[in-house]
Design a protein around this motif. Structure first.
Motif, PDB file in Angstrom:
ATOM      1  N   ASN A  88       0.828  -1.199   0.000  1.00 18.38           N
ATOM      2  CA  ASN A  88       0.000   0.000   0.000  1.00 18.38           C
ATOM      3  C   ASN A  88       0.867   1.255   0.000  1.00 18.38           C
ATOM      4  O   ASN A  88       0.574   2.217  -0.717  1.00 18.38           O
ATOM      5  CB  ASN A  88      -0.946  -0.010   1.198  1.00 18.38           C
ATOM      6  CG  ASN A  88      -1.930   1.136   1.169  1.00 18.38           C
ATOM      7  OD1 ASN A  88      -2.424   1.508   0.118  1.00 18.38           O
ATOM      8  ND2 ASN A  88      -2.212   1.697   2.322  1.00 18.38           N
ATOM      9  N   LYS A  90       3.922   1.550  -1.155  1.00 16.69           N
ATOM     10  CA  LYS A  90       4.540   1.668  -2.480  1.00 16.69           C
ATOM     11  C   LYS A  90       3.541   2.202  -3.501  1.00 16.69           C
ATOM     12  O   LYS A  90       3.864   3.077  -4.301  1.00 16.69           O
ATOM     13  CB  LYS A  90       5.089   0.313  -2.937  1.00 16.69           C
ATOM     14  CG  LYS A  90       6.314  -0.137  -2.176  1.00 16.69           C
ATOM     15  CD  LYS A  90       6.752  -1.532  -2.610  1.00 16.69           C
ATOM     16  CE  LYS A  90       7.920  -2.029  -1.766  1.00 16.69           C
ATOM     17  NZ  LYS A  90       8.288  -3.410  -2.104  1.00 16.69           N
ATOM     18  N   SER A  92       0.850   3.951  -2.890  1.00 12.86           N
ATOM     19  CA  SER A  92       0.529   5.344  -2.563  1.00 12.86           C
ATOM     20  C   SER A  92       1.603   6.279  -3.095  1.00 12.86           C
ATOM     21  O   SER A  92       1.294   7.355  -3.621  1.00 12.86           O
ATOM     22  CB  SER A  92       0.376   5.520  -1.048  1.00 12.86           C
ATOM     23  OG  SER A  92      -0.763   4.835  -0.591  1.00 12.86           O
ATOM     24  N   ALA A  93       2.859   5.872  -2.965  1.00 10.33           N
ATOM     25  CA  ALA A  93       3.957   6.690  -3.485  1.00 10.33           C
ATOM     26  C   ALA A  93       3.865   6.794  -5.003  1.00 10.33           C
ATOM     27  O   ALA A  93       4.026   7.884  -5.568  1.00 10.33           O
ATOM     28  CB  ALA A  93       5.299   6.098  -3.065  1.00 10.33           C
ATOM     29  N   LEU A  95       1.176   6.466  -6.814  1.00  9.94           N
ATOM     30  CA  LEU A  95       0.000   7.272  -7.117  1.00  9.94           C
ATOM     31  C   LEU A  95       0.308   8.761  -6.945  1.00  9.94           C
ATOM     32  O   LEU A  95      -0.122   9.584  -7.766  1.00  9.94           O
ATOM     33  CB  LEU A  95      -1.163   6.852  -6.219  1.00  9.94           C
ATOM     34  CG  LEU A  95      -2.508   7.504  -6.474  1.00  9.94           C
ATOM     35  CD1 LEU A  95      -2.978   7.234  -7.903  1.00  9.94           C
ATOM     36  CD2 LEU A  95      -3.548   6.991  -5.494  1.00  9.94           C
ATOM     37  N   SER A  96       1.050   9.105  -5.910  1.00  3.18           N
ATOM     38  CA  SER A  96       1.434  10.504  -5.692  1.00  3.18           C
ATOM     39  C   SER A  96       2.282  11.015  -6.851  1.00  3.18           C
ATOM     40  O   SER A  96       2.104  12.151  -7.305  1.00  3.18           O
ATOM     41  CB  SER A  96       2.206  10.657  -4.379  1.00  3.18           C
ATOM     42  OG  SER A  96       1.361  10.387  -3.296  1.00  3.18           O
ATOM     43  N   GLU A  97       3.207  10.164  -7.335  1.00  8.11           N
ATOM     44  CA  GLU A  97       4.024  10.556  -8.475  1.00  8.11           C
ATOM     45  C   GLU A  97       3.156  10.777  -9.708  1.00  8.11           C
ATOM     46  O   GLU A  97       3.343  11.744 -10.450  1.00  8.11           O
ATOM     47  CB  GLU A  97       5.076   9.482  -8.768  1.00  8.11           C
ATOM     48  CG  GLU A  97       6.189   9.401  -7.746  1.00  8.11           C
ATOM     49  CD  GLU A  97       7.156   8.254  -8.021  1.00  8.11           C
ATOM     50  OE1 GLU A  97       7.102   7.663  -9.122  1.00  8.11           O
ATOM     51  OE2 GLU A  97       7.966   7.958  -7.129  1.00  8.11           O
ATOM     52  N   LYS A  98       2.191   9.898  -9.930  1.00 11.86           N
ATOM     53  CA  LYS A  98       1.296  10.041 -11.084  1.00 11.86           C
ATOM     54  C   LYS A  98       0.423  11.278 -10.941  1.00 11.86           C
ATOM     55  O   LYS A  98       0.164  11.980 -11.923  1.00 11.86           O
ATOM     56  CB  LYS A  98       0.455   8.777 -11.258  1.00 11.86           C
ATOM     57  CG  LYS A  98       1.265   7.599 -11.755  1.00 11.86           C
ATOM     58  CD  LYS A  98       0.425   6.352 -11.928  1.00 11.86           C
ATOM     59  CE  LYS A  98       1.324   5.205 -12.417  1.00 11.86           C
ATOM     60  NZ  LYS A  98       0.579   3.992 -12.674  1.00 11.86           N
ATOM     61  N   ASP A  99      -0.050  11.563  -9.715  1.00  8.48           N
ATOM     62  CA  ASP A  99      -0.843  12.772  -9.485  1.00  8.48           C
ATOM     63  C   ASP A  99      -0.022  14.022  -9.815  1.00  8.48           C
ATOM     64  O   ASP A  99      -0.531  14.972 -10.424  1.00  8.48           O
ATOM     65  CB  ASP A  99      -1.329  12.835  -8.031  1.00  8.48           C
ATOM     66  CG  ASP A  99      -2.482  11.880  -7.746  1.00  8.48           C
ATOM     67  OD1 ASP A  99      -3.079  11.358  -8.710  1.00  8.48           O
ATOM     68  OD2 ASP A  99      -2.770  11.654  -6.546  1.00  8.48           O
ATOM     69  N   ALA A 100       1.247  14.007  -9.422  1.00  6.03           N
ATOM     70  CA  ALA A 100       2.119  15.149  -9.725  1.00  6.03           C
ATOM     71  C   ALA A 100       2.299  15.295 -11.231  1.00  6.03           C
ATOM     72  O   ALA A 100       2.256  16.413 -11.773  1.00  6.03           O
ATOM     73  CB  ALA A 100       3.471  14.990  -9.029  1.00  6.03           C
ATOM     74  N   SER A 103      -0.830  16.741 -12.709  1.00  3.35           N
ATOM     75  CA  SER A 103      -0.899  18.181 -12.421  1.00  3.35           C
ATOM     76  C   SER A 103      -0.018  18.971 -13.380  1.00  3.35           C
ATOM     77  O   SER A 103      -0.415  20.037 -13.864  1.00  3.35           O
ATOM     78  CB  SER A 103      -0.490  18.465 -10.975  1.00  3.35           C
ATOM     79  OG  SER A 103      -1.426  17.924 -10.083  1.00  3.35           O
TER      80      SER A 103
END
Length: 137
Positions: A88, A90, A92-93, A95-100, A103
């Motif tokens: 989870n 990994k 989440s990390a 997913l955060s990179e993809k969100d960035a 953006s």
């Protein structure tokens, strides 16, 4: 605390309290080991008799078996929970990179939209000027 793997390293004080005997009792793996201890010491004989009685009782044996099964099951669940927690983290990390990245792409699209709007206005103005020039002739 009594370390059952260090029976041979018992000190004289340990031996005076017969901790080495208790350690051998708790680490015994056969009835023969228990009977040998029982012959050496009356307290060990009483403990061995108690162990014998407890293991003869089917309900106690079943309860011990179920408890061991439960402990094993809980250990499996704990390992799985730890594994899923790591996965989870990994994900989440990632997913955060993809969100960035999304953006950044949204910002680039907004810049391009603004540039296109400017060009559309220039085209409209040029069309008006062209129409005015064509009407003047």
């Amino acid at each position: 605390m009594l370390d059952l793997t260090q029976i041979d390293n018992a000190t004289d004080i340990d031996k005076s309290y017969r901790l080495d005997h208790w350690a051998r009792l708790f680490s015994a793996t056969t009835w023969e080991d228990l009977n040998t201890l029982a012959k050496e010491n009356p307290i060990m004989a009483e403990a061995t008799n108690t162990i014998n009685k407890l293991t003869e009782d089917e309900l106690v044996r079943e309860a011990c078996f179920r408890r061991n099964e439960q402990l094993a099951h809980e250990a499996v669940i704990a390992r799985k929970l730890e594994q899923l927690t790591e996965e989870n983290a990994k994900m989440s990390a990632a997913l955060s990179e993809k969100d960035a990245a999304i953006s950044e792409m949204d910002a680039a699209i907004s810049e391009k939209d603004a540039a296109l709007s400017e060009k559309d206005m220039i085209i409209v103005e040029l069309k008006k000027k062209l129409a005015a020039l064509t009407n003047d002739e």
